[in-house]
Enzyme design. Structure first.
Site, PDB file in Angstrom:
ATOM      1  N   TYR B 101       0.830  -1.207   0.000  1.00 37.74           N
ATOM      2  CA  TYR B 101       0.000   0.000   0.000  1.00 37.74           C
ATOM      3  C   TYR B 101       0.867   1.260   0.000  1.00 37.74           C
ATOM      4  O   TYR B 101       0.543   2.265  -0.629  1.00 37.74           O
ATOM      5  CB  TYR B 101      -0.938   0.022   1.204  1.00 37.74           C
ATOM      6  CG  TYR B 101      -2.203  -0.773   1.006  1.00 37.74           C
ATOM      7  CD1 TYR B 101      -3.230  -0.294   0.187  1.00 37.74           C
ATOM      8  CD2 TYR B 101      -2.386  -1.997   1.630  1.00 37.74           C
ATOM      9  CE1 TYR B 101      -4.399  -1.022   0.014  1.00 37.74           C
ATOM     10  CE2 TYR B 101      -3.554  -2.739   1.456  1.00 37.74           C
ATOM     11  CZ  TYR B 101      -4.555  -2.240   0.645  1.00 37.74           C
ATOM     12  OH  TYR B 101      -5.708  -2.946   0.468  1.00 37.74           O
ATOM     13  N   GLU B 195       2.895 -29.358  17.112  1.00 43.34           N
ATOM     14  CA  GLU B 195       2.066 -28.742  16.071  1.00 43.34           C
ATOM     15  C   GLU B 195       0.844 -28.037  16.646  1.00 43.34           C
ATOM     16  O   GLU B 195       0.477 -26.964  16.188  1.00 43.34           O
ATOM     17  CB  GLU B 195       1.631 -29.858  15.092  1.00 43.34           C
ATOM     18  CG  GLU B 195       0.572 -29.467  14.082  1.00 43.34           C
ATOM     19  CD  GLU B 195       0.025 -30.655  13.282  1.00 43.34           C
ATOM     20  OE1 GLU B 195       0.544 -31.785  13.441  1.00 43.34           O
ATOM     21  OE2 GLU B 195      -0.927 -30.447  12.512  1.00 43.34           O
ATOM     22  N   ASP B 247       0.806 -34.523  14.372  1.00 44.42           N
ATOM     23  CA  ASP B 247      -0.141 -35.567  14.006  1.00 44.42           C
ATOM     24  C   ASP B 247       0.542 -36.600  13.120  1.00 44.42           C
ATOM     25  O   ASP B 247       1.504 -36.283  12.418  1.00 44.42           O
ATOM     26  CB  ASP B 247      -1.300 -34.961  13.182  1.00 44.42           C
ATOM     27  CG  ASP B 247      -2.281 -34.172  14.042  1.00 44.42           C
ATOM     28  OD1 ASP B 247      -2.228 -34.300  15.283  1.00 44.42           O
ATOM     29  OD2 ASP B 247      -3.100 -33.432  13.461  1.00 44.42           O
TER      30      ASP B 247
END
Lengths: 365, 365
Positions: B101, B195, B247
């Site tokens: 921007y 995680e 996991d």
């Protein structure tokens, strides 16, 4: 743990036990055991104009053990309530997903599982929240976690004294559960809640919270329960005004809406998570004109316009200022992000935009 | 800011200036100005077997001002480099989106914008990172933010002394930029990276990091640059082993892979973000059998199997232990989450599973 939370802990235990005792008594009296659960469907959600909050109506449904359509849910409700009681007794916290895994099993002698999907156990937790008027966090079931905070505040949490003004560039990671936090010292004139972490880091670097004597919180998107509850507790227990700062789009305005009035799927806990005194500082669509940000807007997509039209119809967006803003957005067909302010210089937000608007109390209700 | 970072800051400024000076000299000599940018496409990404890291090969492309196909990118490169130099000089940090921007404008007398999309300015930042071997964070351009940490560590950050062992239930919110943090005291035998935040909160509540004398970090999903850099700095500057816990699925293993070996789209900074000494503690597919978690697995979807097959072929997953695990997952057709351990009791993870595996060094390489 402070005495406030110790007292509440005993109350939570009492209510969970009550659930089991009621069922036990019904059985002793030879009745079909049942549990009363307030209805949570849209038909039973109302906007309380006086309290300025979404809330549940008075419809209640009976969940009966001997009604075959209810038996499974009845069993699940007692399993979850017993599990929550154990968590609170042992002073152990866990997540909804952990609970699901901990309670999932095959019922001996059958091929029936207690739960097939996490959605089943999640729904039962909300049922107990509503039926017993206890927060999921008070049952030691933790919610999603997001959000960070800095400010001249000292808290006591798990025996640690944490000074939110001395955490370097990082800030305090708001945990999923803020029930047991004690506010030891709170030196602030107000709370500024900002949707985006980038703006939070920019303001933190400029020590904007120090200059303004405020508590700076970022929700990092839609506010998680922990953040909403923290804002609520600070605002109510320390009588602090709350100012919310999001992107100029329907998504940002909905973040504000949820912080202030509560959300539809958590309407039953608005009084514990909502903060009706919150005001909206920006970004507004009118700001775009006023601060010459036209070249930094983003064309609104169909879904943006559709969402804005939905907000137009919500009872809690009926104030004329919001109606005007929402109409303006639909008419102009654009939206803008907080970062658009950077087109005026990286310190425009902290040196001009926010100080001016906050000083002049240019808020939307 | 410590002297280490002050020195580096001057070096970063020198390199950014060098970029401009080279162009200036080329113009003075009457040559067509150009900048050399290493190629970042897949064809130029290699796995360095010795260093155990993904890295860029030696292909370099010339970006010339007088080549019409390059002119726009050439202009953008100088704009971004000048902006970064200003940020570092003024000791101001900002986000990629803010920079976009701040730099977006219409070139006077034309209808041409400096940038149309943020993807353009993002790409140029990486070009400069690669060409000048400086991290984006060192140019004061902050990345996404996620992750929290606790442990017996005291840091100095922006003049504050922050003790990671005294932050209550919340922990320290890892900022997007950890370049200027000084480690004052580090008392830990290793770093455990997990995680999921739910597991982090469970371990934190049990004070598992204290018992084990380790630093506990949650990535909250794929590790953000700030977290990867923090792990890297702690591991290298304090010679700490790193243990990763995710996991049992291809997504979790890829999180491990990125922490250890680096990622393909950031191959040029693996030596600053990667931690090759990291080991994997679990969850493994073999664990499911060993710890009787079969009933708590999730059927793998096609996409899980496809992803596992991809990992099988990556050069950095060629060790026999990983080949066996990946084959096993494909054969069994299931995956499992950390929460599956809760089926054995909420404290099974901190009292049995992790202590046993860590004590016996049951790691995957």
């Amino acid at each position: 743990m402070g005495s406030r939370s110790e007292e509440r802990r005993r109350e939570v235990l009492r209510r969970l036990e009550e659930l089991g005792k009621t069922v036990l008594e019904q059985i002793k009296e030879g009745k079909s055991p049942h549990i009363d659960i307030p209805v949570r469907s849209l038909s039973n959600i109302e906007f309380d104009e006086e309290k300025m909050m979404l809330k549940l109506g008075s419809k209640v449904a009976k969940r009966s053990f001997l009604n075959v359509a209810h038996t499974r849910k009845f069993m699940q409700t007692l399993l979850v309530a017993a599990f929550a009681k154990e968590l609170v007794e042992q002073n152990l916290h866990t997540s909804l997903r952990d609970m699901y895994y901990a309670l999932k099993r095959t019922i001996p002698g059958t091929k029936e599982n207690t739960f097939e999907e996490q959605t089943e156990s999640d729904a039962v937790v909300v049922d107990i929240e509503v039926a017993k008027d206890i927060l999921r966090e008070e049952m030691h079931l933790n919610a999603d976690v997001r959000g960070r905070v800095v400010g001249d505040v000292t808290i006591i949490d798990r025996g640690d004294e944490v000074d939110w003004s001395k955490l370097g560039s990082g800030g305090w990671a708001i945990p999923s559960n803020v029930e047991d936090i004690e506010f030891k010292e709170v030196n602030a004139d107000y709370i500024l809640v900002v949707e985006k972490n980038a703006a939070f880091e920019r303001m933190h670097e400029d020590k904007f919270w120090k200059k303004e004597n405020m508590i700076l919180i970022t929700t990092q998107g839609q506010a998680a329960r922990g953040v909403r509850r923290l804002i609520h507790r600070l605002a109510f227990e320390h009588n602090l005004p709350v100012i919310v700062f999001t992107d100029a789009d329907a998504y940002g305005w909905y973040i504000y809406s949820v912080i202030k009035w509560g959300s539809m799927n958590l309407a039953h806990v608005s009084d514990k998570l909502g903060t009706p005194q919150a005001k909206y500082v920006g970004l507004t669509i009118s700001d775009i004109d006023k601060y010459h940000l036209e070249n930094y807007t983003i064309k609104a997509k169909d879904v943006d316009i559709k969402r804005a039209k939905e907000l137009l119809n919500y009872p809690w967006f009926q104030k004329k200022e919001w109606q005007r803003e929402l109409q303006l957005m639909i008419k102009k067909g654009y939206k803008a992000e907080l970062e658009a302010l950077s087109s005026r210089g990286l310190r425009f937000m902290t040196q001009t935009y926010l100080p001016e608007k906050i000083e002049n109390k240019e808020f939307l209700p």
